[in-house]
Design a protein around this motif. Structure first.
Motif, PDB file in Angstrom:
ATOM      1  N   ASN A 111     -73.689  11.831 -82.327  1.00  0.00           N
ATOM      2  CA  ASN A 111     -73.068  12.833 -83.204  1.00  0.00           C
ATOM      3  C   ASN A 111     -72.670  12.205 -84.539  1.00  0.00           C
ATOM      4  N   GLU A 120     -73.175  16.206 -89.272  1.00  0.00           N
ATOM      5  CA  GLU A 120     -72.166  17.262 -89.228  1.00  0.00           C
ATOM      6  C   GLU A 120     -71.804  17.741 -90.634  1.00  0.00           C
ATOM      7  N   ILE A 147     -73.855  21.126 -85.774  1.00  0.00           N
ATOM      8  CA  ILE A 147     -72.665  21.115 -84.928  1.00  0.00           C
ATOM      9  C   ILE A 147     -72.954  20.319 -83.663  1.00  0.00           C
ATOM     10  N   ASN A 148     -72.141  19.315 -83.405  1.00  0.00           N
ATOM     11  CA  ASN A 148     -72.273  18.507 -82.192  1.00  0.00           C
ATOM     12  C   ASN A 148     -71.059  18.760 -81.313  1.00  0.00           C
ATOM     13  N   GLU A 182     -71.712  11.565 -88.261  1.00  0.00           N
ATOM     14  CA  GLU A 182     -70.912  12.332 -89.220  1.00  0.00           C
ATOM     15  C   GLU A 182     -71.771  12.899 -90.340  1.00  0.00           C
TER      16      GLU A 182
END
Length: 481
Positions: A343, A348, A353-354, A345
């Motif tokens: 996941n 995101e 979306i994680n 950054e």
């Protein structure tokens, strides 16, 4: 069956793999249908005989038995002795039959086998879960800034809330960061409060969180099996005065045995006075939010800081399917940690979306799909009919019990569970339950004020008043033997 793929084959886009899966699914459905011959909930086989039969099946043959022989073992030994949750004669636990469309949804979930930890493992399923969580927050009265996650069940939902509020409490009151430093020296003074008949998941949570069972204070109940508000406040006030750190109060919306619903508004007032968070364990009672007739029994559940709901109880979805929602999404930050392999950054920041950042789990099934399919297919009215039927059956059963001198029924049901006993005494009630089990009828047993009690958990929407009447007569006959 001919032309079964070799051991290297998995499901794919090829016609061969599609045909093989179709044949296997058809065979499995035929085997299930052949095993279901009547409305019995269980074969009645003894545990020792069933254990022997299962042991004889073996574990891991050197050379695989192939689909046909494996299917035969399923048909001959396993399916005839499986529990039939759809039977009108199955009613011991919060364990429901499954809606037909949700069974089909399980096939979709298994075929695609998406994992809900990162967007690139579950693109459509991730966006669907986000949309369903947003919808659930609105359904239960939460506004902007709320959030939640699907979980494996009520125990994990409750534990998620307990962890989140422990961390928030320590951060806000002691300036302590549990994620970085672990538990502070004062941790043994932390206290969470719940009903003496609440689900044991809070003791389990306390153990896993490093606080121990002693950190869970069981609050006394009144004659309606709800938390006694006045006594609860006295206990919490005294703990505060004695230097303990009350951080969480838990209201239960649907206790496991009685289906009783604690006074959320009263407990909210106590929580505000003593600086606690308030969680509602509505794993059972959350389904009442759909009811036309009984929704008000939940009270103002939106007053809670978080809510647990199980869809594999009153919503009649296959196990497992639960969620926990938070009025303030920042409570979920305790589960956030970034890893370059999962996941990132940077992803995101670009809108990917994680969901692993909101969950105790990493790998997780796309259970939101079951909720979506059933909600979309049946709508609010369809679920209202299901829930109203279940609670209405409990009211009917209770009315029959209290008008019959052979029984006692100490607590009027608020949901779909009824606890009762034949007046013949503990041994009679134990014998009745075991005899019914051997005859394919499965009912519950518990204890109330030291007495052995029987229990009906009436989740099945096909259950009729006539079947309830027949069971009452059968219990009386067995008790008289």
């Amino acid at each position: 069956m001919q032309n079964i793929p070799d051991n290297m084959t998995v499901f794919s886009h090829t016609a061969e793999d599609k045909d093989a899966l179709r044949r296997m699914v058809d065979d499995a459905i035929d085997a299930i249908f052949a095993a279901v011959r009547d409305d019995a909930a269980f074969s009645g086989i003894s545990p020792y005989e069933l254990r022997r039969m299962i042991a004889e099946l073996g574990f891991l043959p050197d050379a695989g038995d192939g689909w046909d022989r494996t299917l035969e073992s399923l048909k001959e030994t396993i399916l005839p002795n499986m529990l039939c949750t759809w039977s009108q004669s199955y009613m011991p636990h919060l364990h429901s039959p499954a809606l037909l469309e949700s069974i089909a949804a399980e096939l979709v979930i298994s075929v695609y086998n998406n994992s809900m930890d990162s967007w690139d493992q579950s693109p459509a399923a991730t966006e669907l879960e986000v949309a369903m969580i947003n919808g659930l927050c609105r359904l239960f009265g939460y506004g902007d800034g709320s959030d939640g996650t699907f979980t494996s069940g009520g125990s994990q939902s409750n534990m998620s809330a307990a962890i989140a509020f422990r961390d928030l409490y320590l951060e806000r009151n002691l300036g302590w960061d549990v994620k970085k430093k672990g538990l502070p020296p004062q941790a043994m003074k932390l206290r969470m409060y719940t009903s003496e008949i609440a689900h044991f998941s809070f003791q389990k949570s306390a153990h896993i969180m490093g606080l121990g069972y002693d950190s869970v204070v069981l609050l006394p109940i009144d004659d309606t099996a709800r938390i006694d508000i006045a006594k609860a406040e006295d206990i919490i006030r005294k703990d505060k005065d004695d230097g303990y750190l009350p951080f969480l109060i838990v209201a239960t919306a649907g206790t496991t045995d009685f289906g009783s619903i604690d006074d959320v508004s009263g407990l909210r007032s106590i929580a505000d006075r003593y600086g606690c968070f308030l969680h509602v364990d509505a794993a059972y009672g959350s389904g009442a939010i759909m009811s036309r007739m009984y929704r008000d029994r939940l009270g103002d559940i939106s007053l809670a800081d978080s809510i647990t709901m199980d869809f594999h109880k009153m919503f009649l979805l296959p196990i497992s399917c639960s969620a926990v929602i938070f009025r303030d999404r920042s409570a979920l930050d305790c589960f956030l940690i970034h890893a370059d392999y999962l996941n990132r950054e940077e992803d995101e920041e670009d809108g990917y979306i994680n969901l692993v950042g909101k969950s105790m789990q990493t790998t997780r099934r796309a259970d939101a799909l079951k909720v979506y399919i059933s909600f979309r297919m049946r709508g609010r009215e369809g679920f209202a009919a299901i829930v109203d039927k279940a609670i209405g059956n409990a009211e009917y059963f209770y009315s029959r019990l209290i008008s019959d001198d052979a029984f006692i029924a100490p607590v009027r049901p608020e949901l779909s569970s009824v606890v009762f006993a034949h007046k013949g005494g503990d041994d009679v009630n134990r014998r009745v339950r075991r005899t019914l089990l051997s005859q394919g009828v499965v009912i519950g047993q518990t204890v109330y004020k030291g007495m052995v009690m029987l229990k009906f958990t009436l989740l099945n929407p096909k259950l009729t008043h006539e079947h309830i009447d027949t069971l009452i007569s059968r219990i009386k006959q067995l008790a008289a033997q």
